[in-house]
Design an enzyme around this catalytic site. Structure first.
Site, PDB file in Angstrom:
ATOM      1  CD  GLU A 132      42.993 -48.159  73.387  1.00 39.02           C
ATOM      2  OE1 GLU A 132      43.330 -49.414  72.728  1.00 39.02           O
ATOM      3  OE2 GLU A 132      42.305 -47.415  73.367  1.00 39.02           O
TER       4      GLU A 132
ATOM      5  N   GLY B 110      25.812 -44.022  65.521  1.00 37.28           N
ATOM      6  CA  GLY B 110      27.002 -44.511  65.638  1.00 37.28           C
ATOM      7  C   GLY B 110      27.190 -45.737  64.865  1.00 37.28           C
TER       8      GLY B 110
END
Length: 441
Positions: A183, A23
């Site tokens: 979102e 990541g």
């Protein structure tokens, strides 16, 4: 059998750094050690790095998966001290300094970096996961996209065969009023209402209902109150119904329960909580309720100076006593710090200065032309905030190709209102329920 790193070009054995997780944090460590005389083994169970902040755009057909992901090997191909392994870590033996892999092999390390991220937390009700998927991977995002699009198709089919006036609205529920939930709710509203208005015959925007459920007293609780209010107004403008102070008590194939109230839903999306990876259990370190480790100031595990832990796997407190958020910039800063700490050790020095997070601001978008930004000294909302949010997300994408494609896609979407990734895929692997999609109530 334990696996040793390959010998260096000089034939000697260089320090072996094992990094678990590709990541933001893990890749930042790899990049920071690009000139170091070490051998790095990077282990991840996926062959690609995903820009997680934009996964919801894939789930709502705004972007294609390849726009926000890149093969790990391609990302590190010019760094010749890195070996990439497609495998899954299932345990660590700190005293033996080995990492156990799902394949049955072991890796010996001199220094271990755990950047294993987090998964969804259903607060003890893990059986909800099959009915309310969260979004942490490309597979999660494409599954949610398929569910949303199939629900619209099922609603159109039903209305074509039935008196439309007798059919209730098709409902989408998002659980969690943090940045991810806000979102997602905004993006689902824009996708479904625009598609209903422009591309369906019997399905209209009035047929679609989007519900955002938050247990707290405001959305975006981590933002200042004025930005929370701005976000709530933006959601209302998009037609999203916000339910505050509402606790989910049940989720099944039919929808969501809030106490005695049952809400039928065509799709339920989970954005309410995360649980850290089992890294703490691997090394026998104490964790908080979310599974996160409390690390030392230099980001090492308690009593384990040879093990660094970063990203969503740890809990940290910033200079002002506020928790450091589990966001990409924090993970990247932690990864860069760890790389410098390892390099300093190789030179025989110790980095005495503890990690300090530099907060450049917190951002959240609520659909097209709407966003909020907390810079601390300045609060922004509306179009200006959205432009900054867009620029920041394009900048942090890995690879020039991805930045170019996402920038062009967003520009096209902005001008035309089109979402070009509305492809229903994976039907061959879907369950019978997914093939038909839950019909609107």
């Amino acid at each position: 059998m334990a696996s040793e790193p390959p010998a260096s070009p000089r034939g000697d054995r260089r320090p072996h750094i094992v990094i678990v997780g590709a990541g933001f944090g893990g890749l930042a460590v790899v990049h920071g050690l690009r000139a170091a005389a070490v051998d790095i083994t990077l282990v991840d169970r996926q062959n690609h790095h995903v820009f997680q902040p934009l996964l919801y755009q894939v789930a709502t057909a705004g972007l294609s998966p390849a726009d926000i992901a890149g093969p790990i090997r391609s990302i590190v191909k010019h760094q010749h001290n890195v070996l990439v392994l497609l495998d899954e870590v299932i345990g660590v033996e700190p005293d033996a300094k080995t990492v156990r892999l799902k394949s049955g092999d072991f890796l010996r390390y001199d220094t271990l970096v755990l950047a294993t991220g987090a998964r969804h937390s259903y607060f003890g009700s893990d059986h909800w996961a099959q009915f309310a998927p969260g979004i942490k991977t490309i597979d999660d995002a494409t599954r949610v996209r398929r569910t949303i699009l199939l629900a619209l198709e099922a609603a159109e089919t039903k209305r074509a065969k039935t008196d439309a006036a007798q059919v209730e609205r098709v409902t989408f529920v998002v659980i969690g009023g943090g940045p991810t939930g806000v979102e997602m709710a905004g993006a689902v509203a824009e996708l479904t209402r625009h598609a209903a208005a422009m591309e369906f015959v019997y399905l209209t925007p009035d047929c679609v209902r989007i519900l955002l459920i938050e247990a707290g007293d405001r959305v975006l609780a981590g933002f200042p109150p004025d930005l929370s209010r701005a976000a709530a107004l933006a959601l209302a403008d998009l037609g999203v119904e916000v339910r505050l102070g509402a606790r989910v008590t049940g989720i099944d194939a039919n929808g969501v329960s809030l106490g005695d109230e049952a809400i039928p839903a065509a799709a339920v999306i989970w954005a309410a909580g995360v649980q850290a990876s089992p890294a703490g259990a691997w090394i026998g370190a104490p964790t908080d309720r979310a599974g996160r480790l409390q690390v030392a100031g230099d980001l090492t595990a308690p009593g384990r100076p040879d093990i660094f832990v970063i990203g969503d796997t740890v809990t940290l407190t910033g200079a002002k006593g506020r928790p450091i958020p589990g966001i990409a910039p924090a993970a990247k800063q932690e990864g860069a710090y760890v790389a410098k700490a390892i390099a300093a050790r190789l030179r025989g020095r110790r980095r005495r200065r503890p990690f300090a997070y530099r907060d450049y601001g917190t951002l959240a978008t609520i659909g097209r032309r709407r966003a909020v930004i907390d810079f601390g000294w300045l609060h922004l909302s509306g179009l200006a905030a959205w432009l900054i949010w867009s620029t920041a997300h394009v900048y942090f994408l890995v690879g020039f190709r991805n930045r170019l494609l996402v920038g062009m896609t967003w520009l096209w979407n902005y001008v035309t209102f089109e979402r070009g990734a509305r492809l229903i895929t994976g039907l061959g692997d879907a369950s019978p329920a997914e093939h038909t999609a839950p019909p609107p109530p």
